[in-house]
Write an enzyme that holds these catalytic residues in place. Structure first.
Site, PDB file in Angstrom:
ATOM      1  N   LYS A   1       4.337  21.576   1.529  1.00  0.00           N
ATOM      2  CA  LYS A   1       6.381  21.277   2.151  1.00  0.00           C
ATOM      3  C   LYS A   1       7.370  19.406   1.735  1.00  0.00           C
ATOM      4  O   LYS A   1       7.436  19.182   1.137  1.00  0.00           O
ATOM      5  CB  LYS A   1       6.677  22.255   2.645  1.00  0.00           C
ATOM      6  CG  LYS A   1       7.856  22.302   3.750  1.00  0.00           C
ATOM      7  CD  LYS A   1       7.978  22.939   4.130  1.00  0.00           C
ATOM      8  CE  LYS A   1       8.022  22.052   6.109  1.00  0.00           C
ATOM      9  NZ  LYS A   1       8.961  21.003   6.932  1.00  0.00           N
TER      10      LYS A   1
ATOM     11  N   CYS B   1      14.654  21.720  12.345  1.00  0.00           N
ATOM     12  CA  CYS B   1      14.489  22.490  13.338  1.00  0.00           C
ATOM     13  C   CYS B   1      14.809  22.213  14.530  1.00  0.00           C
ATOM     14  O   CYS B   1      15.112  20.841  14.914  1.00  0.00           O
ATOM     15  CB  CYS B   1      12.744  22.372  13.291  1.00  0.00           C
ATOM     16  SG  CYS B   1      11.901  23.138  12.995  1.00  0.00           S
TER      17      CYS B   1
ATOM     18  N   ARG C   1      16.425  14.682  16.165  1.00  0.00           N
ATOM     19  CA  ARG C   1      15.848  13.748  15.140  1.00  0.00           C
ATOM     20  C   ARG C   1      17.019  12.866  14.402  1.00  0.00           C
ATOM     21  O   ARG C   1      17.847  13.235  13.721  1.00  0.00           O
ATOM     22  CB  ARG C   1      16.477  15.036  13.964  1.00  0.00           C
ATOM     23  CG  ARG C   1      15.419  16.486  14.894  1.00  0.00           C
ATOM     24  CD  ARG C   1      13.565  16.584  14.464  1.00  0.00           C
ATOM     25  NE  ARG C   1      13.123  16.065  13.583  1.00  0.00           N
ATOM     26  CZ  ARG C   1      12.790  16.861  12.876  1.00  0.00           C
ATOM     27  NH1 ARG C   1      13.086  18.532  13.113  1.00  0.00           N
ATOM     28  NH2 ARG C   1      12.345  16.584  11.172  1.00  0.00           N
TER      29      ARG C   1
ATOM     30  N   ASP D   1      18.289   6.918  12.808  1.00  0.00           N
ATOM     31  CA  ASP D   1      18.838   5.297  12.398  1.00  0.00           C
ATOM     32  C   ASP D   1      18.178   4.440  12.518  1.00  0.00           C
ATOM     33  O   ASP D   1      18.374   3.234  11.766  1.00  0.00           O
ATOM     34  CB  ASP D   1      18.455   5.129  14.566  1.00  0.00           C
ATOM     35  CG  ASP D   1      17.350   5.566  14.711  1.00  0.00           C
ATOM     36  OD1 ASP D   1      16.800   6.326  14.698  1.00  0.00           O
ATOM     37  OD2 ASP D   1      16.756   4.123  15.835  1.00  0.00           O
ATOM     38  N   LEU D   2      17.164   4.902  12.161  1.00  0.00           N
ATOM     39  CA  LEU D   2      15.980   4.053  11.296  1.00  0.00           C
ATOM     40  C   LEU D   2      15.925   4.047   9.716  1.00  0.00           C
ATOM     41  O   LEU D   2      15.991   2.534   8.695  1.00  0.00           O
ATOM     42  CB  LEU D   2      13.986   4.545  11.086  1.00  0.00           C
ATOM     43  CG  LEU D   2      13.663   4.107  13.117  1.00  0.00           C
ATOM     44  CD1 LEU D   2      12.662   5.367  13.414  1.00  0.00           C
ATOM     45  CD2 LEU D   2      13.879   3.498  13.554  1.00  0.00           C
TER      46      LEU D   2
ATOM     47  N   ASP E   1       2.806  18.467  14.157  1.00  0.00           N
ATOM     48  CA  ASP E   1       3.261  19.492  12.918  1.00  0.00           C
ATOM     49  C   ASP E   1       2.058  20.997  13.254  1.00  0.00           C
ATOM     50  O   ASP E   1       2.097  22.023  12.690  1.00  0.00           O
ATOM     51  CB  ASP E   1       3.255  19.467  11.499  1.00  0.00           C
ATOM     52  CG  ASP E   1       4.703  18.848  11.034  1.00  0.00           C
ATOM     53  OD1 ASP E   1       4.592  18.157  10.194  1.00  0.00           O
ATOM     54  OD2 ASP E   1       5.025  18.587  12.223  1.00  0.00           O
TER      55      ASP E   1
HETATM   56  C1  EPZ Z   1       8.169  14.727   8.944  1.00  0.00           C
HETATM   57  O1  EPZ Z   1       9.713  14.410   9.174  1.00  0.00           O
HETATM   58  C2  EPZ Z   1       8.066  16.176   9.294  1.00  0.00           C
HETATM   59  N1  EPZ Z   1       9.466  16.672   8.080  1.00  0.00           N
HETATM   60  C3  EPZ Z   1       8.335  16.698   9.816  1.00  0.00           C
HETATM   61  O2  EPZ Z   1       7.345  18.121   9.594  1.00  0.00           O
HETATM   62  C4  EPZ Z   1       7.081  15.918  10.710  1.00  0.00           C
HETATM   63  O3  EPZ Z   1       6.882  17.000  11.806  1.00  0.00           O
HETATM   64  C5  EPZ Z   1       7.540  14.170  11.429  1.00  0.00           C
HETATM   65  O4  EPZ Z   1       7.749  14.063   9.610  1.00  0.00           O
HETATM   66  C6  EPZ Z   1       6.094  13.883  11.560  1.00  0.00           C
HETATM   67  O5  EPZ Z   1       5.205  13.761  10.802  1.00  0.00           O
HETATM   68  C7  EPZ Z   1       9.254  16.264   6.743  1.00  0.00           C
HETATM   69  O6  EPZ Z   1       8.473  15.570   6.187  1.00  0.00           O
HETATM   70  C8  EPZ Z   1       9.863  17.274   6.012  1.00  0.00           C
HETATM   71  P1  EPZ Z   1       9.481  10.902  11.439  1.00  0.00           P
HETATM   72  P2  EPZ Z   1      11.166  13.634   9.857  1.00  0.00           P
HETATM   73  O7  EPZ Z   1      10.687  10.438  10.719  1.00  0.00           O
HETATM   74  O8  EPZ Z   1      10.818  12.473   8.962  1.00  0.00           O
HETATM   75  C9  EPZ Z   1      11.622   9.868  15.851  1.00  0.00           C
HETATM   76  C10 EPZ Z   1       7.399  20.339   9.820  1.00  0.00           C
HETATM   77  O9  EPZ Z   1       6.926  20.735  10.810  1.00  0.00           O
HETATM   78  N2  EPZ Z   1      13.255   8.627  14.379  1.00  0.00           N
HETATM   79  O10 EPZ Z   1       8.344  10.741  10.912  1.00  0.00           O
HETATM   80  O11 EPZ Z   1      11.999  14.067  10.590  1.00  0.00           O
HETATM   81  C11 EPZ Z   1      12.268  10.935  15.241  1.00  0.00           C
HETATM   82  O12 EPZ Z   1      12.921  11.701  16.041  1.00  0.00           O
HETATM   83  C12 EPZ Z   1       8.665  19.112  10.636  1.00  0.00           C
HETATM   84  O13 EPZ Z   1       7.426  20.255   8.377  1.00  0.00           O
HETATM   85  C13 EPZ Z   1      13.832   8.400  15.069  1.00  0.00           C
HETATM   86  O14 EPZ Z   1      13.452   7.896  16.370  1.00  0.00           O
HETATM   87  O15 EPZ Z   1       9.797  12.388  11.403  1.00  0.00           O
HETATM   88  C14 EPZ Z   1      10.569  11.579  15.420  1.00  0.00           C
HETATM   89  O16 EPZ Z   1      11.000  11.724  17.329  1.00  0.00           O
HETATM   90  C15 EPZ Z   1       8.958  19.028  11.563  1.00  0.00           C
HETATM   91  N3  EPZ Z   1      14.486   7.464  14.328  1.00  0.00           N
HETATM   92  C16 EPZ Z   1       9.921  10.410  15.500  1.00  0.00           C
HETATM   93  O17 EPZ Z   1      10.758   9.405  15.253  1.00  0.00           O
HETATM   94  C17 EPZ Z   1      14.643   7.564  12.682  1.00  0.00           C
HETATM   95  O18 EPZ Z   1      15.157   7.268  11.849  1.00  0.00           O
HETATM   96  C18 EPZ Z   1       9.150  10.585  14.411  1.00  0.00           C
HETATM   97  O19 EPZ Z   1      10.456  11.276  13.141  1.00  0.00           O
HETATM   98  C19 EPZ Z   1      13.573   8.744  12.371  1.00  0.00           C
HETATM   99  C20 EPZ Z   1      13.732   9.664  12.920  1.00  0.00           C
END
Ligand code: EPZ
Length: 419
Positions: free
Chosen positions: A25, A119, A124, A127-128, A308
């Site tokens: 996915k 979710c 979520r 900012d990055l 995950d």
């Molecule tokens: C991806 O989400 C996955 N989703 C998530 O899977 C997965 O849990 C996550 O990566 C971590 O591996 C998809 O790929 C569609 P992140 P993403 O940006 O990209 C913080 C599932 O169950 N953050 O790596 O949203 C964020 O709040 C889903 O399949 C910022 O602070 O994850 C979190 O605490 C759930 N600012 C951490 O980083 C930002 O701009 C990880 O987020 C972006 C993220």
């Protein structure tokens, strides 16, 4: 009120058999978004028929693209895409809609999308993503819930991510694909799905290197082509079914997997006392004993233990002979499902990002509610182990990431139906 679709599981039966795992996915979603940058026919093979994928196909169609399932494959052609058409009702629904920002900017140099949904596991933020695009000279403003980007001056640059965000890494990779010059992403996420996105972009004629390391380099090209691509298989779905067999007992072999994309998960089952056999495309688990406790597991960015799989592993450890600690370092509130496990007799205490899990001999069946995707999967695992009939509401959360989970589990001998 008519009850929504739910699962009825008569647990306490061992699982056995062979199951093929589909494309991931979290690889297919950014790959679908990436297709926006091409005008050619693209086929994404062996795609999971899950609601997050269908929602992304709806978004592609809503902006003028062609997108549909063709058997087990997804067919996409974005020649006629018009970014002005982005439908905020659609993009507000799922987290992965944020992935269209980079490709739309890359091709059209302007974008206007709503804040993404997703979710209920934490704030979520994006900012990055935004600060990275600004580093690439995109003018970003946020106007009443909409993100408005002027990419007229979009150019290569060096982005230093404060955190190895998967989504931000993917968005910035895609923003650089058709952009003159070189885009460097430092402290990039290293997940296998990032490597898969690089492979897909290069397959279409792009020029990306370094995925899987902490520094990714994107050299802009003039255009992208088309073709049929086979994404990496889903390491989280695979880990989920290993946990299901470990909890219910039995002997299950998963095929079309790449063990080296989830060693941090496989080794936890070994530490819990289960026997695992791997080839380079399969993993077999033999579960005939109660799991051993694991003193402490912390979720980390890849190659650490994936967030995950946190819920699924906690469900298994709630049955362990001893106490375990699970630390969730990625998301603020990803332990909601433990309240449901406690209804089944689990002995779990949660404080902020730490869950203390005191294993019990067995769980009792109950009527349960899934509140998010992986928490829902954890409830399925628990219900499979509990002798008697459990019911799980909130099935739409589970359907976001598992294609007909009841069919997969039924094929392994589980007594499970969707009602
Ligand atoms: C991806 O989400 C996955 N989703 C998530 O899977 C997965 O849990 C996550 O990566 C971590 O591996 C998809 O790929 C569609 P992140 P993403 O940006 O990209 C913080 C599932 O169950 N953050 O790596 O949203 C964020 O709040 C889903 O399949 C910022 O602070 O994850 C979190 O605490 C759930 N600012 C951490 O980083 C930002 O701009 C990880 O987020 C972006 C993220």
């Amino acid at each position: 009120m008519v009850r929504m679709e739910h699962l009825v599981i008569n647990g306490g039966r061992k699982l056995s058999g062979i199951l093929e795992i589909k494309s991931a996915k979290n690889s297919v979603l950014p790959i679908i978004a990436c297709c926006i940058m091409s005008k050619e026919d693209i086929l994404i093979k062996n795609s999971p028929k899950i609601s997050d994928v269908n929602n992304m196909l709806n978004i592609i169609r809503s902006i003028g693209g062609k997108a549909k399932f063709d058997g087990n494959d997804v067919y996409i052609n974005c020649r006629e895409v018009n970014p002005v058409l982005v439908d905020s009702n659609l993009t507000g629904g799922i987290r992965s809609s944020i992935f269209i920002l980079g490709p739309i900017l890359g091709r059209f140099r302007r974008a206007r999308i709503s804040y993404p949904g997703g979710c209920d596991i934490g704030l979520r933020p994006i900012d990055l993503h935004i600060s990275g695009l600004k580093t690439l000279n995109v003018d970003v403003s946020e106007q009443s819930g909409m993100i408005v980007c002027d990419g007229g001056n979009l150019s290569g640059g060096v982005v230093n991510l404060d955190f190895p965000s998967v989504g931000a890494t993917e968005n910035l990779m895609m923003a650089g694909v058709l952009t003159k010059g070189r885009t460097v992403i430092r402290n990039a996420a290293r997940e296998p799905e990032i490597i898969d996105l690089q492979n897909f972009i290069n397959f279409l004629g792009g020029n990306v290197a370094g995925a899987g390391s902490d520094t990714i380099v994107v050299n802009g090209v003039g255009k992208l082509g088309g073709g049929a691509y086979n994404p990496v298989s889903d390491r989280i779905v695979a880990g989920t079914y290993l946990a299901a067999c470990a909890a219910a007992g039995g002997d299950v072999t998963l095929t079309n997997v790449k063990p080296n994309t989830f060693y941090s998960v496989i080794e936890k089952f070994a530490r819990a006392g289960f026997s695992l056999k791997e080839t380079n495309s399969s993993v077999r688990i033999i579960a005939s004993t109660r799991p051993k406790a694991i003193r402490k597991i912390e979720t980390q960015p890849f190659p650490g233990f994936p967030t995950d799989m946190q819920a699924q592993m906690t469900a298994l450890l709630s049955l362990a002979d001893g106490s375990s600690i699970m630390v969730e370092n990625l998301f603020e509130s990803r332990f909601k499902y433990t309240m449901q496990l406690i209804k089944m007799g689990a002995d779990i205490t949660v404080k902020d990002r730490v869950a203390m899990i005191k294993g019990v001999k067995e769980l009792s069946p109950a009527v349960l509610r899934a509140d998010d995707l992986r928490g829902g999967a954890a409830l399925v695992i628990a219900a499979l182990s509990a002798k008697g009939v459990s019911e799980i509401d909130g099935l739409h959360h589970i359907d976001r990431g598992y294609c007909k989970i009841e069919d997969d589990l039924k094929s392994l001998g589980a007594d499970i139906v969707r009602k």
